[in-house]
Motif scaffolding. Structure first.
Motif, PDB file in Angstrom:
ATOM      1  N   ASP A  93       0.838  -1.207   0.000  1.00 13.62           N
ATOM      2  CA  ASP A  93       0.000   0.000   0.000  1.00 13.62           C
ATOM      3  C   ASP A  93       0.866   1.247   0.000  1.00 13.62           C
ATOM      4  OD1 ASP A  93      -2.326   1.599   0.151  1.00 13.62           O
ATOM      5  OD2 ASP A  93      -2.167   1.693   2.335  1.00 13.62           O
ATOM      6  N   TYR A  94       1.970   1.221   0.769  1.00 13.70           N
ATOM      7  CA  TYR A  94       2.853   2.389   0.795  1.00 13.70           C
ATOM      8  C   TYR A  94       3.566   2.564  -0.540  1.00 13.70           C
ATOM      9  CZ  TYR A  94       6.848   5.357   1.700  1.00 13.70           C
ATOM     10  OH  TYR A  94       7.783   6.371   1.607  1.00 13.70           O
ATOM     11  N   ILE A  95       4.083   1.466  -1.098  1.00  9.75           N
ATOM     12  CA  ILE A  95       4.809   1.560  -2.363  1.00  9.75           C
ATOM     13  C   ILE A  95       3.906   2.090  -3.477  1.00  9.75           C
ATOM     14  CG2 ILE A  95       5.948   0.214  -4.182  1.00  9.75           C
ATOM     15  CD1 ILE A  95       6.982  -1.665  -1.980  1.00  9.75           C
ATOM     16  N   LYS A  96       2.682   1.585  -3.556  1.00 10.43           N
ATOM     17  CA  LYS A  96       1.783   1.941  -4.657  1.00 10.43           C
ATOM     18  C   LYS A  96       1.077   3.270  -4.444  1.00 10.43           C
ATOM     19  CE  LYS A  96      -0.677  -1.151  -6.687  1.00 10.43           C
ATOM     20  NZ  LYS A  96      -1.662  -2.225  -6.980  1.00 10.43           N
ATOM     21  N   ASN A  97       0.739   3.587  -3.189  1.00 12.19           N
ATOM     22  CA  ASN A  97      -0.153   4.725  -2.948  1.00 12.19           C
ATOM     23  C   ASN A  97       0.419   5.811  -2.035  1.00 12.19           C
ATOM     24  OD1 ASN A  97      -2.297   3.319  -4.379  1.00 12.19           O
ATOM     25  ND2 ASN A  97      -2.499   2.032  -2.558  1.00 12.19           N
ATOM     26  N   GLY A  98       1.612   5.595  -1.492  1.00 12.62           N
ATOM     27  CA  GLY A  98       2.139   6.586  -0.571  1.00 12.62           C
ATOM     28  C   GLY A  98       3.554   7.042  -0.875  1.00 12.62           C
ATOM     29  N   ARG A  99       4.372   6.146  -1.364  1.00 11.55           N
ATOM     30  CA  ARG A  99       5.788   6.455  -1.598  1.00 11.55           C
ATOM     31  C   ARG A  99       5.919   7.504  -2.698  1.00 11.55           C
ATOM     32  NH1 ARG A  99      10.114   4.809  -4.792  1.00 11.55           N
ATOM     33  NH2 ARG A  99      12.095   4.464  -3.688  1.00 11.55           N
ATOM     34  N   PRO A 100       6.797   8.526  -2.491  1.00 11.13           N
ATOM     35  CA  PRO A 100       7.046   9.501  -3.560  1.00 11.13           C
ATOM     36  C   PRO A 100       7.491   8.798  -4.842  1.00 11.13           C
ATOM     37  CG  PRO A 100       8.024  10.246  -1.498  1.00 11.13           C
ATOM     38  CD  PRO A 100       7.552   8.849  -1.256  1.00 11.13           C
ATOM     39  N   LYS A 101       7.045   9.291  -5.974  1.00  9.87           N
ATOM     40  CA  LYS A 101       7.382   8.674  -7.263  1.00  9.87           C
ATOM     41  C   LYS A 101       8.813   9.039  -7.654  1.00  9.87           C
ATOM     42  CE  LYS A 101       3.181   7.211  -7.330  1.00  9.87           C
ATOM     43  NZ  LYS A 101       2.897   5.808  -6.942  1.00  9.87           N
ATOM     44  N   TYR A 102       9.720   8.514  -6.866  1.00  2.00           N
ATOM     45  CA  TYR A 102      11.145   8.800  -7.052  1.00  2.00           C
ATOM     46  C   TYR A 102      11.832   7.468  -7.302  1.00  2.00           C
ATOM     47  CZ  TYR A 102      15.815  10.671  -6.148  1.00  2.00           C
ATOM     48  OH  TYR A 102      17.131  11.046  -6.265  1.00  2.00           O
ATOM     49  N   TYR A 103      11.986   7.141  -8.570  1.00  5.36           N
ATOM     50  CA  TYR A 103      12.425   5.804  -8.953  1.00  5.36           C
ATOM     51  C   TYR A 103      13.941   5.651  -8.967  1.00  5.36           C
ATOM     52  CZ  TYR A 103       7.553   5.606 -10.326  1.00  5.36           C
ATOM     53  OH  TYR A 103       6.182   5.664 -10.319  1.00  5.36           O
ATOM     54  N   GLU A 104      14.673   6.728  -8.715  1.00  2.00           N
ATOM     55  CA  GLU A 104      16.126   6.627  -8.697  1.00  2.00           C
ATOM     56  C   GLU A 104      16.625   5.977  -7.411  1.00  2.00           C
ATOM     57  OE1 GLU A 104      18.023  10.322  -9.529  1.00  2.00           O
ATOM     58  OE2 GLU A 104      16.694  10.805 -11.198  1.00  2.00           O
ATOM     59  N   SER A 105      15.793   5.929  -6.400  1.00  2.00           N
ATOM     60  CA  SER A 105      16.195   5.336  -5.125  1.00  2.00           C
ATOM     61  C   SER A 105      15.721   3.891  -5.047  1.00  2.00           C
ATOM     62  CB  SER A 105      15.620   6.128  -3.947  1.00  2.00           C
ATOM     63  OG  SER A 105      15.957   5.501  -2.723  1.00  2.00           O
ATOM     64  N   LYS A 106      16.594   3.012  -4.584  1.00  6.19           N
ATOM     65  CA  LYS A 106      16.246   1.599  -4.414  1.00  6.19           C
ATOM     66  C   LYS A 106      15.587   1.338  -3.067  1.00  6.19           C
ATOM     67  CE  LYS A 106      20.790   0.438  -2.482  1.00  6.19           C
ATOM     68  NZ  LYS A 106      21.994  -0.417  -2.601  1.00  6.19           N
ATOM     69  N   PHE A 107      15.634   2.336  -2.169  1.00  6.40           N
ATOM     70  CA  PHE A 107      15.116   2.141  -0.819  1.00  6.40           C
ATOM     71  C   PHE A 107      13.594   2.264  -0.789  1.00  6.40           C
ATOM     72  CE2 PHE A 107      19.502   3.511  -0.135  1.00  6.40           C
ATOM     73  CZ  PHE A 107      19.947   2.506   0.708  1.00  6.40           C
ATOM     74  N   ILE A 108      12.980   1.434   0.044  1.00  6.76           N
ATOM     75  CA  ILE A 108      11.516   1.439   0.147  1.00  6.76           C
ATOM     76  C   ILE A 108      11.021   2.708   0.827  1.00  6.76           C
ATOM     77  CG2 ILE A 108       9.508   0.290   1.149  1.00  6.76           C
ATOM     78  CD1 ILE A 108      10.647  -1.374  -1.046  1.00  6.76           C
ATOM     79  N   PHE A 109      11.563   3.003   1.986  1.00  6.34           N
ATOM     80  CA  PHE A 109      11.051   4.104   2.807  1.00  6.34           C
ATOM     81  C   PHE A 109      11.882   5.365   2.593  1.00  6.34           C
ATOM     82  CE2 PHE A 109       9.892   0.165   5.076  1.00  6.34           C
ATOM     83  CZ  PHE A 109       8.519   0.288   4.973  1.00  6.34           C
ATOM     84  N   LEU A 110      11.194   6.433   2.222  1.00  7.76           N
ATOM     85  CA  LEU A 110      11.862   7.686   1.887  1.00  7.76           C
ATOM     86  C   LEU A 110      11.335   8.836   2.738  1.00  7.76           C
ATOM     87  CD1 LEU A 110      11.646   7.478  -2.025  1.00  7.76           C
ATOM     88  CD2 LEU A 110      13.558   6.758  -0.574  1.00  7.76           C
ATOM     89  N   LYS A 111      12.124   9.896   2.773  1.00  7.67           N
ATOM     90  CA  LYS A 111      11.626  11.149   3.332  1.00  7.67           C
ATOM     91  C   LYS A 111      10.614  11.721   2.345  1.00  7.67           C
ATOM     92  CE  LYS A 111      15.986  12.187   5.689  1.00  7.67           C
ATOM     93  NZ  LYS A 111      17.144  13.126   5.789  1.00  7.67           N
ATOM     94  N   HIS A 112       9.634  12.444   2.855  1.00  3.85           N
ATOM     95  CA  HIS A 112       8.569  12.930   1.985  1.00  3.85           C
ATOM     96  C   HIS A 112       8.717  14.410   1.641  1.00  3.85           C
ATOM     97  CE1 HIS A 112       5.478   9.536   1.825  1.00  3.85           C
ATOM     98  NE2 HIS A 112       6.568   9.024   2.356  1.00  3.85           N
ATOM     99  N   MET A 113       9.960  14.860   1.684  1.00  2.00           N
ATOM    100  CA  MET A 113      10.285  16.209   1.224  1.00  2.00           C
ATOM    101  C   MET A 113      11.439  16.091   0.243  1.00  2.00           C
ATOM    102  SD  MET A 113       8.316  18.517   2.665  1.00  2.00           S
ATOM    103  CE  MET A 113       9.246  20.047   2.655  1.00  2.00           C
TER     104      MET A 113
END
Length: 209
Positions: A93-113
């Motif tokens: 749910d986080y990957i599809k609907n919450g994670r910033p659309k920043y595909y250069e990072s391999k990490f699942i959990f990102l800062k939202h700024m």
């Protein structure tokens, strides 16, 4: 029998009711709420260390086999765990609907700024837990630790309560021996009562349970 140091402090653990209230207080309609929820269930269900949660990448997840495989940040040892549905759907749910659309990072959990970096080792996420505790009206106790590591403690304690054997819990937590895991025996008063021996003085018998 594993050895338990008398000087070791009793780990801080959450009650089942507190965990439910904490999770219910998270706004799962918001991107940050989806992130925080997924990270918290990874800690309290799988017992992952916060350092390992921060370092999770897409390659760590084998969705076909429902397995999570990592090299532990603290011990540098491999660990493979099954992915329960509650954990898997929270991460998806986080990957599809919450994670910033920043595909250069391999990490699942990102800062939202921007620039949407991965969560650093210096990122203190205990404040997020305290934020949800306040929303859930769970009182803060200065003598009771309430960070991510306490969720790991709670995972181990709940497994112990469920009757899971200590070597299995040791394997799940990625500990090197049962002596390390045995500290969680101190959180289970019912199990400790079973270890109490009856006292005898000469001909007098005393049952102290």
């Amino acid at each position: 029998m594993p050895s338990i140091s008398k000087s070791t402090k009793i780990p801080s653990v959450w009650t089942e009711d507190e965990i439910k209230k904490l999770l219910q207080a998270i706004d799962r309609n918001s991107p940050i709420g989806k992130r925080d929820y997924a990270m918290i269930v990874l800690a309290c269900i799988l017992g992952l260390r916060i350092s390992d949660i921060k370092n999770l990448t897409f390659d760590n997840f084998n969705w076909e086999e429902k397995k999570l495989s990592i090299i532990q940040h603290k011990t540098k040892k491999p660990l493979t765990l099954p992915i329960p549905d509650a954990v898997g759907w929270a991460v998806i749910d986080y990957i599809k609907n919450g994670r910033p659309k920043y595909y250069e990072s391999k990490f699942i959990f990102l800062k939202h700024m921007p620039p949407f970096d991965a969560l650093s080792d210096e990122s203190d996420l205990s404040g997020r837990i305290h934020f949800y505790m306040k929303k859930a009206k769970i009182p803060l106790n200065k003598n009771c630790h309430r960070g991510f590591h306490s969720l790991r403690h709670t995972s181990a304690s709940m497994l112990l309560d469920a009757g899971v054997e200590l070597p299995v819990i040791t394997s799940i937590l990625g500990h090197s021996s049962t002596d390390i895991t045995s500290i969680y025996l101190k959180t289970d008063l019912d199990k400790l009562k079973e270890c109490v021996l009856d006292l005898t003085f000469d001909d007098e018998y005393i049952d102290i349970r």
